[in-house]
Design an enzyme around this catalytic site. Structure first.
Site: not given
Length: 572
Positions: A328, A323, A410, A335, A412, A408, A348
């Protein structure tokens, strides 16, 4: 090589480049090239080598003697025998006095340091306890875990004692795996990350103090293959350092372009094939799920594909997918509030960091019989007038539609198109054998941290054999992983009334439904998902851990002799 059906698509040149890449903040210092700084991996300056002298004949700044705790619970202190007895004799009983007066029992983690008169040729001698000798039926991981710990102690002690030359005297027989594990810890423990300090600590020290860095470390009395174990440990340690440096760097330094440039550097150094797909090429491949995440960002997305093909027969073909969210924000589901950790979302991209670190190790060590693909769909998840909105429907490259209920969730979405791409690298129209394993690594869910804490990664897999292979690799390398249920009972939570899938299920069991979502994008190949949201970062130490590199490399190395296979009965 690109998967079947996309042979016409070629990677364009990386946009920007080191000196002209557009950065995501106008506040960046004009005197520093952010991308060039991001590409600097902190390294240990030490040369580790197999020593040819006995401990009693060695001379230098710091001699570290490893000692086991006596098996006898009533023993008052350790027993000095063999080479340590010879060393003690040379030092006129100094070691005997230390273990006796201080009742040094050699418990794991215990240590003592003694400064010696200059007449002995050794400035300081240290005793480091290893604990009791593992039982004969103890798993090998117990010994390698102990070695990793004393390796970290050696690195810490060398710094605190300001040694420039040091040696380690082994206690009894040590295996090559133990030497390797120790060297990995030494290499990573001696590196200092000072990239982001306006005035580096090194510049504030006197010239003499700057010289006080460990430059030479000899391993005395090791196994016959110590030199090979040192080389392997150093290569893997440098892969871990690359991962740590990427994950630790802020998002205005490590951008998707920086990840692509990192892959380019690995490709150039180790001869791996590199393809970087720009946004336009990703659009031609129909990667709407991945591009939906990136569309709100100023930074352009970079779809990165490194390939390692060994010399000789290829017995197994695998893909590691990381990933690659370099930042993010959460998107429109931003967030916010206490505990959101938005300031930490530079990590992330920890999955992509692990995959690129593993690529560096694989490229350096070149394991036989296994072809390895390293894939990162790199981008940012930002808020803007172009960003995806809650309720949008995205179409992945397999034509599956996804209702985005939470922007959020995202990671995946980016992994979905990467998984599809990876599986297309084998079988079907490619004329190549199907992929034998696809493993994605991601900081995917906070729910995994709630379930397993910050030491264990969660593991979900469609294949028992693949899961066992990854668990074995983790155990051998000391990285903690726990298999979680891929519970089909929760699959209905991902059903959407207006699309093929929703990108989130309910709050309960949300790390499981995240894995179930990913499973939808792999048709036949054995697949595993590793959620590293917990172990990617050491909160207490305040830094990146480099988690995943050791496990991924060991899995790749062991893969040719495993029973894991993507060939169906019809293919056999």
């Amino acid at each position: 090589a690109a998967p079947a059906g996309v042979s016409r698509v070629h990677a364009s040149r990386l946009r920007g480049g080191i000196h002209t890449a557009t950065m995501s903040t106008a506040a960046a210092p004009t005197t520093r090239d952010l991308l060039a700084t991001a590409l600097v991996t902190p390294k240990a300056e030490v040369q580790v080598k197999a020593g040819s002298t006995a401990a009693s004949a060695w001379s230098g700044d710091l001699l570290i003697a490893l000692v086991h705790q006596p098996a006898d619970e009533d023993a008052v202190h350790v027993i000095l025998d063999g080479e340590l007895a010879a060393l003690d004799k040379k030092l006129d009983g100094t070691l005997s006095a230390v273990v006796s007066d201080l009742e040094f029992k050699g418990k794991a983690g215990d240590s003592r340091v003694v400064t010696l008169p200059p007449t002995y040729g050794v400035k300081k001698v240290a005793l480091v306890g290893l604990g009791k000798v593992p039982e004969a039926d103890a798993p090998a991981s117990a010994a390698t875990g102990s070695a990793a710990k004393w390796g970290a102690t050696v690195a810490s002690m060398a710094k605190s004692e300001k040694a420039t030359t040091a040696a380690v005297a082994f206690a009894g027989d040590a295996s090559a795996d133990e030497v390797q594990a120790a060297v990995e810890s030494i290499v990573t423990g001696l590196a200092a990350d000072e990239r982001f300090k306006a005035q580096h600590e090194a510049a504030q020290k006197t010239a003499d103090e700057r010289k006080l860095k460990l430059t030479s470390l000899e391993l005395l009395g090791g196994p016959a293959d110590t030199a090979a174990a040192i080389s392997k440990g150093t290569a893997i340690g440098e892969g871990v350092l690359l991962t740590k440096s990427l994950v630790a760097a802020p998002a205005n330094y490590v951008t998707p372009t920086a990840l692509a440039e990192t892959a380019k550097a690995i490709s150039k150094e180790h001869g791996l094939e590199l393809t970087v797909l720009e946004q336009e090429e990703c659009e031609k491949l129909g990667m709407g799920s991945y591009l939906g995440v990136s569309q709100g960002a100023v930074e352009p997305p970079k779809f990165i594909h490194l390939s390692y093909v060994p010399e000789g027969e290829v017995k197994k073909r695998i893909a590691f997918i990381g990933k690659g969210l370099t930042f993010d924000s959460g998107g429109y589901n931003i967030k916010a509030g206490a505990g959101s950790m938005i300031e930490m979302m530079k990590f992330d991209m920890g999955g992509s960091g692990a995959v690129l670190g593993a690529a560096k190790a694989v490229g350096a060590l070149k394991p036989e019989g296994v072809e390895v693909h390293f894939i990162v769909a790199a981008c940012e998840n930002m808020v803007s007038e172009k960003a995806m909105r809650p309720g949008d429907i995205l179409t992945a490259s397999n034509d599956m539609t996804i209702e985005v209920l939470n922007t959020d969730a995202e990671g995946r979405l980016t992994l979905a198109d990467a998984l599809i791409y990876a599986e297309k690298l084998g079988g079907g129209e490619t004329g190549k054998a199907p992929m034998d394993a696809i493993v994605d690594v991601a900081t995917l869910t906070g729910a995994c941290i709630i379930a397993l804490g910050d030491k264990y990664a969660g593991l979900w897999s469609s294949s028992d054999a693949l899961s066992e292979g990854l668990e074995a690799a983790a155990k051998k390398t000391g990285e903690l992983v726990w298999r979680m249920p891929l519970a089909s009972e929760y699959a209905d939570e991902l059903k959407s009334p207006i699309a093929d899938l929703k990108n989130v299920g309910g709050r309960a069991g949300s790390s499981i439904t995240a894995a179930l979502f990913l499973k939808e994008f792999v048709k036949k190949a054995p697949w595993a998902h590793i959620d590293i949201a917990g172990p990617v970062w050491d909160v207490k130490a305040g830094g990146a851990t480099g988690y995943g590199v050791r496990m991924l490399y060991r899995f790749a190395e062991d893969m040719p002799s495993s029973d894991i296979s993507g060939a169906s009965k019809d293919d056999a």
